[in-house]
Scaffold this motif. Structure first.
Motif: not given
Length: 486
Positions: A403, A396, A416, A280, A315, A398-400, A422-425
């Protein structure tokens, strides 16, 4: 990416769906009016290269109409006035005049595919879709041909349950005894997880096995071929392949336990390694600053970004945050739960509770967000979902939003994906940055990124002085990012 997929319908005829090699989207299924697999593969290959007959006909008709306009002859009106015998005579005359320019007339009428008549004893089903795998195994030279054929022999030939139909029903809560029994015993199997599993059936199992393939026809080699196709031709990662494997393995194990089948064909089929997962990526300090200063049009995403980037929440922990977890007087939040991606509240990753200091302005906005919920109370969720205000957003979600925010600050989708961000990053960024600013033990205690024993040891000894120290470090980190990054 495969150019097309074929399946066999309930009447025994093959259909094809083509894959756009740029977008990955698939066309609607189109019948090829043949029950022979080899012929179907040949037709599909020809259509992929030259276009299907309907596409060729539309092209020819468009050209014909354009030529008719210039000639002044109303061909459509002329054709409509012809009888069958006159039309055949005209066709012969045109063929004689233009020679090879017109294909030879096939007087044999095109067969009309009708529903198969109901018979008392249906003909034995023929294996489809993976017959070529047998040939590949035999041609490899690893095994003699007769031995290569035997590894495909059915393990449970008496079982006539259709494989894909069974798996769909198995993962449909209102039809599944397995799911209903699990829920009766208070074991969580969320509707989202069930939907994911049904999606696995339609995306992976169905294109390979088809509608008519039965559970009884399965062998270990069939399942090995299936998983290898997901890896070699679909290019899926090990984790995704294992997810697809679990989709079928759970159902087959249940059939074995119920005594429906004597042998579980998946029992000795190994799972794939997850070592092919890409590391990641982590956003840069400059990007974090740009995201912080971004004019977010989504309050939920703004708050989630802050909690992850500057407080290190996972998340699921963000989604599981409840009103009672917010300590307004001390600017702390308590992490008690995590909301699972399949839709239920569970304990934290380390099964322990921890406290995290949060900036005062974020505490205020968290409470304001919570109060907007129509059913706000002490146990309601801060990040409540508009679709169902008794539940929070799935992790999931929060990813959208993340992005979209990355795109706004100039990070393209291609970049990306290449960097695997991703959001966890954001949590990884927080952990990395804090590790350079303070004692690792404090970071572990705040982030909950330790063994349960270590977390308990430090959490039990966290005093107000410790929290104030960590709060100062958080604020220092945030200030450094916002002020010193060019």
């Amino acid at each position: 990416m495969r150019p097309f997929y074929i399946i066999k319908n309930k009447y025994g005829f093959y259909s094809v769906s083509f894959v756009n090699q740029t977008t990955g989207k698939r066309t609607a299924w189109k019948s090829m009016h043949t029950a022979d697999y080899s012929e179907a593969m040949l037709i599909a290959s020809t259509w992929y290269k030259d276009g299907s007959p309907s596409e060729q006909a539309r092209t020819a008709l468009r050209i014909s109409k354009q030529e008719n306009k210039s000639s002044g002859i109303d061909v459509e009106k002329l054709i409509s006035r012809l009888s069958d015998s006159e039309a055949k005579l005209l066709y012969i005359e045109l063929a004689a005049k233009f020679g090879a320019s017109i294909p030879v007339l096939n007087t044999t009428p095109t067969p009309v595919v009708e529903a198969a008549p109901v018979v008392e004893e249906p003909a034995p089903k023929k294996k489809v879709a993976v017959v070529h795998k047998k040939n590949a195994l035999a041609d490899s030279g690893l095994l003699p041909e007769d031995v290569a054929q035997k590894v495909y022999e059915p393990l449970n030939p008496d079982c006539t349950i259709k494989l894909c139909e069974f798996l769909r029903n198995f993962w449909t809560p209102e039809k599944s005894e397995y799911i209903q029994n699990k829920r009766a015993h208070k074991k969580s199997i969320g509707d989202y997880h069930c939907k994911e599993m049904r999606g696995m059936v339609d995306r992976y199992w169905l294109p390979f096995f088809g509608e008519e393939f039965t559970v009884g026809e399965l062998s270990e080699q069939y399942l090995e071929d299936f998983l290898q196709e997901l890896a070699n031709f679909r290019g899926l990662k090990g984790a995704t392949i294992n997810h697809a494997r679990t989709c079928g393995a759970t159902g087959l194990k249940w059939l074995k336990n119920k005594g429906v089948i004597r042998s579980n064909p998946m029992a000795n089929v190994e799972a794939f390694s997850k070592s092919d997962a890409t590391a990641r990526g982590i956003p840069s300090e400059k990007e974090i600053k740009q995201l912080y200063e971004l004019d977010w049009d989504n309050e939920v995403m703004y708050l989630a970004f802050n909690l992850s980037a500057f407080s290190g929440l996972r998340p699921g922990e963000i989604s599981g945050l409840q009103v009672r977890d917010i300590d307004f007087d001390n600017d702390l939040i308590t992490i008690r739960h995590s909301w699972h991606r399949t839709g239920f509240l569970k304990s934290t990753k380390t099964n322990l509770i921890r406290k995290v200091p949060v900036a005062h302005n974020i505490i205020i906005r968290l409470l304001a967000q919570a109060q907007r919920c129509p059913n706000a109370n002490e146990e309601s969720f801060v990040f409540w979902s508009k679709a169902n205000d008794y539940n929070p957003f799935l992790p999931q979600y929060y990813d959208d939003g993340f992005f979209d925010a990355l795109h706004k600050i100039g990070v393209s989708e291609e970049e990306r994906k290449e960097r695997n961000i991703d959001f966890y990053s954001l949590r990884h960024f927080c952990a990395t940055y804090l590790a350079n600013m303070t004692d690792m033990r404090n970071v572990q205690a705040i982030l909950g990124h330790t063994t349960p024993a270590m977390t308990k040891h430090y959490a039990d000894h966290m005093t107000d002085e410790h929290f104030n120290s960590i709060r100062e470090i958080f604020e220092l980190c945030r200030d450094n990012i916002l002020q010193n990054v060019a």
